[in-house]
Design an enzyme around this catalytic site. Structure first.
Site, PDB file in Angstrom:
ATOM      1  N   GLY A  13       0.837  -1.192   0.000  1.00 40.04           N
ATOM      2  CA  GLY A  13       0.000   0.000   0.000  1.00 40.04           C
ATOM      3  C   GLY A  13       0.870   1.238   0.000  1.00 40.04           C
ATOM      4  N   CYS A  14       0.405   2.269   0.620  1.00 41.24           N
ATOM      5  CA  CYS A  14       1.100   3.551   0.678  1.00 41.24           C
ATOM      6  C   CYS A  14       2.475   3.401   1.316  1.00 41.24           C
ATOM      7  CB  CYS A  14       0.250   4.532   1.474  1.00 41.24           C
ATOM      8  SG  CYS A  14       1.080   6.071   1.852  1.00 41.24           S
ATOM      9  N   PHE A  15       3.514   3.872   0.627  1.00 45.15           N
ATOM     10  CA  PHE A  15       4.849   3.713   1.188  1.00 45.15           C
ATOM     11  C   PHE A  15       5.119   4.634   2.371  1.00 45.15           C
ATOM     12  CE2 PHE A  15       6.752   5.969  -2.845  1.00 45.15           C
ATOM     13  CZ  PHE A  15       6.249   7.203  -2.462  1.00 45.15           C
ATOM     14  N   CYS A  17       3.173   4.722   4.921  1.00 44.11           N
ATOM     15  CA  CYS A  17       2.822   3.834   6.038  1.00 44.11           C
ATOM     16  C   CYS A  17       3.895   2.774   6.258  1.00 44.11           C
ATOM     17  CB  CYS A  17       1.495   3.124   5.777  1.00 44.11           C
ATOM     18  SG  CYS A  17       0.060   4.192   5.648  1.00 44.11           S
TER      19      CYS A  17
END
Length: 182
Positions: A13-15, A17
């Protein structure tokens, strides 16, 4: 004597995070956000977000295997995102948010595939793991404004609503793997 270092590359997912999560782990000496798995050379964040590059937002983890095992990294990886979702994590939707393990060796590939098989066998009617296990090709580091994003933007809404709860979950579930606070 020089410290031993290996690398692991994950897309979860979002890097923003995943970078913040893996920076908390003992034995991890560096975490770099970037892009991999696609066809565009030297992509920008905007190009990756256009969903036309084939790249995933990913992190490259430098770690000492004598302090933390690849298996432990996989445990945190699967424990900190929903690996059953295809091309998304929550409200972040697109191929760039896919769950992926980019292996740097045959040993990493085998360990990741075994880990996923064990997760699927233990799911008992749950959704199957959608995580890709693919060879690492070129890793393109993200632009500077994406590095250490959470630590630099903790008061930003996305950081408070999405990242902070993930960090709290990891701190609770994987306390034995965290770096000691000074």
């Amino acid at each position: 004597m020089e410290e031993k270092k290996d690398i692991a590359v994950f897309g979860g997912g979002c890097f923003w995070c995943t970078e913040a999560i893996f920076k908390m782990l003992k034995g991890v000496s560096g975490v770099e956000p970037g892009y991999t798995g696609g066809t565009t050379e030297n992509p920008t964040y905007e190009e990756v977000c256009s969903k036309n590059t084939g790249h995933a937002e990913a992190i490259r983890i430098s770690y000492n295997p004598e302090e933390i095992s690849y298996h432990d990294l996989l445990t945190v990886f699967f424990g900190s995102h929903d690996a059953t979702q295809v091309n998304r994590q929550g409200n972040d939707v697109g191929v760039q948010y896919r769950s992926a393990i980019f292996y740097a060796s045959e040993a990493q590939k085998e360990e990741a595939e075994t880990f996923i098989k064990e997760l699927n066998n233990s799911a008992h009617g749950g959704d199957p793991i959608a995580t890709e296990v693919v060879p690492l090709t070129v890793f393109y580091p993200a632009e500077k404004n994406h590095r250490d994003y959470f630590s630099k933007n903790q008061n930003q809404g996305y950081c408070q609503v999405v990242i902070a709860p993930k960090l709290q979950k990891v701190q609770k579930e994987f306390a034995q793997l965290l770096k000691a606070h000074s």
